[in-house]
Design a protein around this motif. Structure first.
Motif, PDB file in Angstrom:
ATOM      1  N   ARG B 241      -2.956  -5.243  -0.227  1.00  7.77           N
ATOM      2  CA  ARG B 241      -3.795  -5.377  -1.328  1.00  7.77           C
ATOM      3  C   ARG B 241      -3.601  -4.280  -2.507  1.00  7.77           C
ATOM      4  O   ARG B 241      -3.289  -3.275  -2.023  1.00  7.77           O
ATOM      5  CB  ARG B 241      -5.413  -5.147  -0.967  1.00  7.77           C
ATOM      6  N   GLY B 243      -3.526  -1.161  -4.262  1.00  6.89           N
ATOM      7  CA  GLY B 243      -4.141   0.127  -4.524  1.00  6.89           C
ATOM      8  C   GLY B 243      -5.020   0.582  -3.213  1.00  6.89           C
ATOM      9  O   GLY B 243      -5.065   1.581  -2.984  1.00  6.89           O
ATOM     10  N   TRP B 244      -4.800  -0.464  -2.113  1.00  5.36           N
ATOM     11  CA  TRP B 244      -5.313  -0.090  -0.851  1.00  5.36           C
ATOM     12  C   TRP B 244      -4.654   0.588   0.118  1.00  5.36           C
ATOM     13  O   TRP B 244      -5.034   1.352   0.955  1.00  5.36           O
ATOM     14  CB  TRP B 244      -5.929  -1.540  -0.082  1.00  5.36           C
ATOM     15  N   SER B 246      -3.567   3.560  -0.193  1.00  8.28           N
ATOM     16  CA  SER B 246      -3.814   4.975  -0.340  1.00  8.28           C
ATOM     17  C   SER B 246      -5.156   5.389   0.343  1.00  8.28           C
ATOM     18  O   SER B 246      -5.402   6.301   0.255  1.00  8.28           O
ATOM     19  CB  SER B 246      -3.718   5.123  -1.776  1.00  8.28           C
TER      20      SER B 246
END
Lengths: 353, 290
Positions: B241, B243-244, B246
C-alpha cells in the motif's frame, strides 16, 4: 437525406457561429485562470487532510520526497503522508477528473447531445463491470484497466447499436439505450458483488467512486490511458467543431463523420477505462464540467476540451478534499450530491433536449 | 412429609433451571422497538443471525432450531440445518414452509413484514455492543425458556473474559493496534464490541471513539498514527500500500491477517466472545501465553 438536413438545422442554429469561433483575445486569460484553479486545488489537496501539516512542511516534504527518489533516503511520517499518500491521490484526482470531463465534452460534441457523458452512454458502467470482475477474480492490479477497457468497448458498442437510427444517433434513443445498457451492466456488477461476499464492501466502495489507496504506481498505470485517450480527443477538437454544423455540412467540408464518431468513442473509452479502473465510478463530473466551461468560456471544442480538463481535474481534487475531511467519506458521493442538482437544473434550462 | 417433598421438588426444579421458568404469554420489546407477544414456549425456531444461532445452542435450545441463515456455521449441529438465505437474500417462502413458531432476525433486512403477515412471530434480537451481547443472551434465555442456562452462560463468559483480562492487565507494554475489518479501509472504534475486546486483549486502539464504531478511515490517518501492530491486513498487502512500507508495524513484520477461525468469532457478538478475546490476546501478547 433531406429530412436529415432539416433535423440538423435547429441544432446548428442553437450553436451560433460566434460560439464556435475561438476568441483568441480571451483564451489565455481564461486558461490561466483555470490553471491557477487547478494549481490551488493541487496545493490545497496536498496540504489539507485528516492530518494537519503546515504549508512549509508540505513544501519540505515534497522536496524530500522528490530527493528520496534519487538518494533512497528514509522519509518521516509527515513526508510519507504528503509524498506517498496525498500527492498521488491528488494526481489521480487530476487525471480522473480531466479524463472524465474531456470524454464528456467530446461525447456531447460528437453526438450533439448535451446529456451525453461517459456514464450515460454505458461506458462507465461497462468499465465498472470489467474492473469489478477483475477485482472479484483477484486478477493482478495492472489487468484491472485492461479488463475495464474491454468491457467499456463492449458496452458502448451495445449502446450505439441499440440507439442507431440509420446513420444518426437521436438524443432520446441514445439516452434510453445508454440507461438500459448501464442498468443491465450495473445489475451484473451487483450480482458479482453479492457473489464475492468477502470483497463485497471493497467492490461497493469502488462502485461509489473512491480515491483512497491511490499510489504512484496506480497513477503511472492510469497516465498512459488518460494521456492517449484525451490526447486523441484534443486533436479531434477542430473536427468536432465542424460537426456542430450538422452531419451533412461536416461531410461536405470533408469530415469523415462516421469514422470520427468511432474514433471519439474508442478514445473516450480508453480514457474512461483508465479513469474508472482504480477509483471506480465517479458520477456527474463528465456531465457537468463541460457545461460549466461552455457556459463560462464558450462552446468551441478547441477551448472546451482543454479547459474541461483543467476544470475537471481541479473540481475532482476539491471534491476529494471535501470527501476525506467530511463524513461524506467518498469522492463519488460528493460529486453525485453536487452534480445531481446541477443536472436537473440543466434539464429544466435546456428546453431543446 | 408433604412440605419436605415440595421443598425437594422445588430444589430439584431450581437445579435443573426450571425454577426460573418463563411464563407465557411473554410480551417483550425487541430490537426494532416492536412489542411482540409469544403465546407459548417456541418449539420450532428459525435463526437468521449466526450469533443468535450460537447463543441458542449454548443455552441448550439447539434442538429447537429448524432452520438457520447461510452464515450460521457453529456449532456443528446447525450446519446440518436447512439454509434460509442471508440478510439480502432471505428465502422467505422456505422459512414459511418450515412452519416455525418463532423467527429471530437482525434489525436490518426486510423480512419482518412478510413473515408477520404470514402469521409467524418474529423477534429482532441483534446484539451490537459489548454489553448487549450479555443482555441479549438473557433475553434469548427468557424467550426460549432457558433463563437459568442463559444466566449461567453469561456468568461463564464473564469469568472466562476476566481470566484473560487479568493476564493482559499486567502486560508491561501495550502496543498500539490498527484493526482492519475491510480493505476499503474500515476499522473498529473503541466502543464497538470488537473495540472493547481489542482493549481487553491489551491493545491500544489507534481509532479514537469520536470516529464512530465502524469508521471508514483515511489512509493517511493510519500512517500518521503509526501503529506497532496491524491486524486484518496480510503483510504483503500492507507493504504494497502507498506509504505503508515506512510504518513501524510493517517494517517489524507486525502486520498480519487474522487466522480464519479467529476472524469469524471476533466479528460475531455471541457466546464465543471469550475465545475471540483469548485469541486476540495471544496475537497481541504472545509473551503472556508461554
Amino acid at each position: 437525406m433531406g429530412s436529415d438536413a432539416q433535423r440538423d438545422a435547429p441544432r446548428a442554429e442553437a450553436l451560433p457561429a460566434a460560439a464556435l469561433a475561438a476568441e483568441p483575445r480571451w483564451v489565455w486569460p481564461r486558461t490561466l485562470l483555470l490553471l491557477l484553479l487547478l494549481l490551488s486545488a493541487i496545493v490545497l489537496g496536498t496540504g489539507l487532510g485528516s492530518v494537519t501539516i503546515a504549508p512549509g512542511e508540505v513544501l519540505g516534504a515534497l522536496w524530500r520526497g522528490l530527493a528520496s527518489q534519487f538518494t533512497g533516503a528514509e522519509l518521516g511520517s509527515n513526508d510519507v503522508i504528503v509524498w506517498q499518500i496525498r500527492l498521488p491521490r491528488v494526481m489521480m484526482g487530476v487525471l480522473v477528473g480531466a479524463s472524465l470531463s474531456v470524454c464528456g465534452g467530446a461525447f456531447q460534441g460528437v453526438f450533439r447531445n448535451p446529456l451525453a457523458d461517459p456514464y450515460l452512454l454505458g461506458v462507465a458502467s461497462g468499465s465498472a463491470l470489467g474492473a469489478t470482475l477483475a477485482i472479484v477474480l483477484n486478477w493482478p492490479r495492472p489487468l484491472i484497466p485492461v479488463s475495464a477497457l474491454f468491457a467499456a468497448l463492449l458496452a458502448v458498442a451495445a449502446t450505439l447499436s441499440l440507439a442507431r437510427e440509420g446513420r444518426r444517433f437521436p438524443p432520446t434513443r441514445l439516452i434510453l439505450a445508454g440507461v438500459v445498457v448501464g442498468s443491465v451492466l450495473s445489475a451484473a456488477t451487483t450480482a458479482l458483488i453479492l457473489r464475492g461476499e468477502d470483497r463485497a464492501r471493497q467492490v461497493l466502495a469502488y462502485t461509489l467512486g473512491d480515491l483512497g489507496f491511490s499510489g504512484w504506481r496506480d497513477v503511472l498505470t492510469v497516465l498512459p490511458y488518460a494521456g492517449l485517450g484525451c490526447g486523441v480527443l484534443l486533436l479531434l477538437a477542430r473536427a468536432l467543431d465542424t460537426l456542430q454544423l450538422g452531419d451533412l455540412t461536416a461531410r461536405s467540408l470533408g469530415v469523415p463523420v462516421e469514422r470520427l464518431r468511432l474514433i471519439v468513442v474508442i478514445a473516450a473509452s480508453v480514457a474512461t477505462a483508465g479513469a474508472v479502473a482504480y477509483v471506480g465510478v465517479i458520477g456527474f463530473v463528465g456531465l457537468i464540467v463541460p457545461h460549466m466551461v461552455r457556459l463560462a468560456f464558450g462552446a468551441s471544442h478547441r477551448i472546451l476540451l482543454p479547459l474541461s480538463a483543467l476544470l475537471g481535474g481541479a473540481l475532482l481534487v476539491y471534491a476529494d478534499l471535501l470527501a476525506r475531511t467530511s463524513p461524506l467519506s467518498q469522492v463519488g458521493i460528493v460529486t453525485t450530491l453536487l452534480g445531481g442538482p446541477f443536472f436537473l437544473w440543466l434539464l429544466r434550462r435546456e428546453k431543446d433536449i | 412429609m408433604k412440605p419436605i417433598l415440595t421443598r425437594t421438588l422445588t430444589l430439584t426444579l431450581a437445579l435443573t433451571g426450571l425454577a426460573a421458568a418463563t411464563t407465557y404469554p411473554l410480551t417483550l420489546t425487541d430490537d426494532l422497538n416492536r412489542k411482540v407477544t409469544l403465546r407459548a414456549e417456541p418449539k420450532r425456531i428459525v435463526s437468521m443471525l449466526p450469533s443468535d444461532s450460537e447463543t441458542l445452542c449454548a443455552i441448550g435450545a439447539c434442538d429447537k432450531l429448524v432452520g438457520v441463515d447461510d452464515y450460521s456455521d457453529y456449532p456443528q449441529k446447525v450446519t446440518t440445518l436447512p439454509k434460509m438465505g442471508g440478510l439480502y437474500d432471505p428465502r422467505i417462502e422456505a422459512i414459511v414452509a418450515l412452519k416455525p413458531d418463532l423467527v429471530l432476525v437482525s434489525r436490518y433486512g426486510k423480512i419482518v413484514e412478510p413473515l408477520t403477515q404470514a402469521g409467524i412471530t418474529v423477534v429482532a434480537v441483534n446484539p451490537e455492543t459489548y454489553e448487549e451481547v450479555f443482555a441479549k443472551t438473557l433475553v434469548l434465555g427468557r424467550i426460549v425458556n432457558r433463563e437459568a442456562q442463559a444466566k449461567n452462560l453469561v456468568t461463564q463468559m464473564r469469568r472466562d473474559i476476566a481470566r484473560t483480562e487479568i493476564l493482559t492487565k499486567n502486560a508491561v507494554k501495550k502496543p498500539s493496534v490498527y484493526v482492519e475489518v475491510d480493505p476499503t479501509p474500515y476499522s473498529i472504534g473503541p466502543n464497538s464490541f470488537m473495540g472493547v475486546l481489542l482493549t481487553k486483549a491489551g491493545g491500544r486502539n489507534i481509532i479514537p471513539a469520536s470516529m464512530g464504531d465502524f469508521p471508514k478511515v483515511d489512509p493517511e490517518f493510519i500512517v500518521k498514527a503509526n501503529p506497532q501492530l496491524i491486524l486484518g491486513v496480510d503483510a504483503k498487502v500492507a507493504a504494497a500500500r502507498p506509504g505503508w512500507g515506512s510504518m513501524t508495524a510493517v517494517k517489524a513484520g507486525k502486520a498480519m491477517a487474522l487466522p480464519k477461525e479467529l476472524d469469524t468469532i471476533f466479528s460475531r457478538p455471541g457466546p464465543r466472545m471469550p475465545q475471540a478475546l483469548a485469541g486476540l490476546a495471544r496475537l497481541i501478547h504472545p509473551e503472556l501465553f508461554k
